[in-house]
Motif scaffolding. Structure first.
Motif, PDB file in Angstrom:
ATOM      1  N   PHE A  85      38.352  21.392  38.862  1.00 47.46           N
ATOM      2  CA  PHE A  85      38.575  22.643  39.814  1.00 47.46           C
ATOM      3  C   PHE A  85      39.847  22.507  40.948  1.00 47.46           C
ATOM      4  O   PHE A  85      39.954  21.417  41.231  1.00 47.46           O
ATOM      5  N   ARG A  86      40.271  23.586  41.415  1.00 48.32           N
ATOM      6  CA  ARG A  86      41.437  23.474  42.584  1.00 48.32           C
ATOM      7  C   ARG A  86      40.583  23.435  43.785  1.00 48.32           C
ATOM      8  O   ARG A  86      41.172  23.144  44.716  1.00 48.32           O
ATOM      9  N   SER A  87      39.358  24.091  43.907  1.00 51.38           N
ATOM     10  CA  SER A  87      38.539  24.196  45.264  1.00 51.38           C
ATOM     11  C   SER A  87      36.995  24.260  44.915  1.00 51.38           C
ATOM     12  O   SER A  87      36.592  24.677  43.648  1.00 51.38           O
ATOM     13  N   ARG A  88      36.078  24.459  45.826  1.00 50.67           N
ATOM     14  CA  ARG A  88      34.803  24.632  45.784  1.00 50.67           C
ATOM     15  C   ARG A  88      34.809  26.067  45.486  1.00 50.67           C
ATOM     16  O   ARG A  88      33.619  26.289  44.539  1.00 50.67           O
ATOM     17  N   ASP A  89      35.420  26.957  45.908  1.00 52.51           N
ATOM     18  CA  ASP A  89      35.475  28.384  45.692  1.00 52.51           C
ATOM     19  C   ASP A  89      35.464  28.703  44.253  1.00 52.51           C
ATOM     20  O   ASP A  89      34.672  29.644  43.785  1.00 52.51           O
ATOM     21  N   GLN A  90      36.561  27.874  43.806  1.00 55.25           N
ATOM     22  CA  GLN A  90      36.747  28.211  42.237  1.00 55.25           C
ATOM     23  C   GLN A  90      35.467  27.687  41.479  1.00 55.25           C
ATOM     24  O   GLN A  90      35.048  28.345  40.425  1.00 55.25           O
ATOM     25  N   ALA A  91      35.112  26.378  41.754  1.00 59.15           N
ATOM     26  CA  ALA A  91      33.938  25.899  41.278  1.00 59.15           C
ATOM     27  C   ALA A  91      32.447  26.906  41.178  1.00 59.15           C
ATOM     28  O   ALA A  91      31.849  26.988  40.368  1.00 59.15           O
ATOM     29  N   LYS A  92      32.504  27.568  42.367  1.00 61.61           N
ATOM     30  CA  LYS A  92      31.471  28.388  42.563  1.00 61.61           C
ATOM     31  C   LYS A  92      31.476  29.530  41.871  1.00 61.61           C
ATOM     32  O   LYS A  92      30.420  30.065  41.248  1.00 61.61           O
ATOM     33  N   ARG A  93      32.614  30.196  41.663  1.00 63.71           N
ATOM     34  CA  ARG A  93      32.618  31.231  41.103  1.00 63.71           C
ATOM     35  C   ARG A  93      32.443  30.949  39.364  1.00 63.71           C
ATOM     36  O   ARG A  93      32.058  31.925  38.778  1.00 63.71           O
ATOM     37  N   PHE A  94      32.777  29.750  38.943  1.00 60.77           N
ATOM     38  CA  PHE A  94      32.792  29.561  37.733  1.00 60.77           C
ATOM     39  C   PHE A  94      31.369  29.413  37.337  1.00 60.77           C
ATOM     40  O   PHE A  94      30.984  29.738  36.185  1.00 60.77           O
ATOM     41  N   LEU A  95      30.664  28.796  38.118  1.00 57.56           N
ATOM     42  CA  LEU A  95      29.149  28.625  37.830  1.00 57.56           C
ATOM     43  C   LEU A  95      28.236  29.824  38.197  1.00 57.56           C
ATOM     44  O   LEU A  95      27.112  29.867  37.620  1.00 57.56           O
ATOM     45  N   GLY A 100      21.655  27.095  33.864  1.00 54.54           N
ATOM     46  CA  GLY A 100      21.441  25.717  34.065  1.00 54.54           C
ATOM     47  C   GLY A 100      21.142  25.101  35.332  1.00 54.54           C
ATOM     48  O   GLY A 100      20.653  25.696  36.320  1.00 54.54           O
ATOM     49  N   MET A 101      21.214  23.846  35.752  1.00 58.23           N
ATOM     50  CA  MET A 101      20.743  23.224  36.778  1.00 58.23           C
ATOM     51  C   MET A 101      21.912  22.185  37.290  1.00 58.23           C
ATOM     52  O   MET A 101      22.809  21.651  36.342  1.00 58.23           O
ATOM     53  N   LEU A 102      21.910  22.239  38.422  1.00 53.96           N
ATOM     54  CA  LEU A 102      23.030  21.422  39.271  1.00 53.96           C
ATOM     55  C   LEU A 102      22.344  19.908  39.508  1.00 53.96           C
ATOM     56  O   LEU A 102      21.432  19.720  39.802  1.00 53.96           O
ATOM     57  N   PHE A 103      23.540  19.107  39.260  1.00 57.62           N
ATOM     58  CA  PHE A 103      23.260  17.733  39.839  1.00 57.62           C
ATOM     59  C   PHE A 103      24.489  17.352  40.690  1.00 57.62           C
ATOM     60  O   PHE A 103      25.540  17.521  40.289  1.00 57.62           O
ATOM     61  N   PRO A 104      24.270  16.545  41.821  1.00 61.31           N
ATOM     62  CA  PRO A 104      22.840  15.746  42.076  1.00 61.31           C
ATOM     63  C   PRO A 104      21.874  17.076  42.955  1.00 61.31           C
ATOM     64  O   PRO A 104      22.475  17.948  43.105  1.00 61.31           O
TER      65      PRO A 104
END
Length: 292
Positions: A85-95, A100-104
């Protein structure tokens, strides 16, 4: 609840470079992801890599993501296509909305997680075995330079920040030169980008396998095909730790390193290497005894 949404169809493994190292220790993370997948029984794993600088990852970090982290993921077949991803915001939008579950556990997009990845007993997972094609290439490359020789790889510590480790690097180069013999061929593997290698290093007539420095599969295959692998604590020694076919020793000038247990060629053994001729002589003596 540490879930993206109800259901447990996928495990989203978050490797956030704001909190985790951008180097070969990433393989510790992959080992724990695999263990967690087996424990909770999810159907699939999506490995997510988030740069430390939102939107504009710095050049060294981008190089590491492309040439080390993504290729390392390929060692575990079902993890082979990580999402960068380019950023945490992009990852958050993707998810958002995905089941599912997040790890860690406890990962948060706004706060640093307390989880630190450690290998421990997970080294027996043997997840860094090179592909058969890479092993064949490495064996052909080595045999073309002396099929009857004992090949010993010596991986130099990375150049960032190389000035603090320059004496260590020079000691390892000196070790390689002194190990040269009719039946022994040391192969130097720089753990840095060739174009940024320090100018003051004198490799002399030593064989330098620079191709490996940017190809993780070939690097693993070369370690797997060599008689002994000698390396510093930092860097790609992680590949040997997760490959039961590799014999390796760690040279260290770190006073906090684990003490030598007396057996020089156990997997993961530590040898203190002070930048002095006497310490090099002791290391060379033990290596030659092992080869005979």
């Amino acid at each position: 609840m540490n879930a993206v949404n109800q259901g447990m169809l996928s495990l989203f493994a978050m490797y956030d470079l704001s909190y985790q190292p951008a180097d070969y220790r990433y393989i510790d993370f992959l080992a724990q992801v695999r263990e967690h997948q087996n424990t909770i029984g999810v159907e699939s794993v999506v490995v997510c890599i988030i740069p430390s600088m939102d939107n504009h990852p710095n050049k060294p970090e981008f190089w590491i993501i492309k040439n080390i982290l993504v290729p390392l993921t390929s060692f575990i077949g079902e993890f082979s296509n990580p999402t960068v991803f380019r950023s945490r915001d992009q990852a958050k939008r993707f998810l958002h909305g995905k089941a599912g579950m997040l790890f860690p556990k406890g990962y948060d997009f706004h706060e640093a997680p307390g989880h630190k990845f450690r290998a421990g007993s997970l080294e027996e997972m043997n997840i860094a075995t090179a592909s058969s094609e890479a092993v064949k290439y490495a064996e052909n490359w080595l045999n073309a330079r002396g099929s009857a020789k004992n090949f010993i790889t010596i991986t130099l510590i990375g150049h960032r920040p190389y000035k603090q480790h320059l004496s260590m690097i020079k000691s390892m180069i000196s070790l390689a030169k002194q190990l040269q013999a009719p039946d022994t061929l040391p192969v130097l593997i720089p753990d840095f980008e060739e174009q940024t290698a320090p100018n003051e290093l004198d490799f002399g007539r030593l064989l330098v396998y620079s191709e490996d420095s940017v190809n993780v599969q070939l690097l693993a295959a070369t370690y797997q095909s060599s008689r002994i692998n000698i390396m510093a604590w930092d860097g790609p020694h992680q590949l040997c730790r997760y490959n039961q076919d590799c014999k390796y020793i760690i040279l260290t000038d770190d006073e906090f390193a684990e003490p030598d247990s007396g057996g020089y060629f156990k997997r993961g053994n530590f040898i203190e290497l002070a930048p002095s001729p006497s310490s090099l002589t002791a290391v060379i003596k033990n290596i030659r005894q092992h080869l005979t």
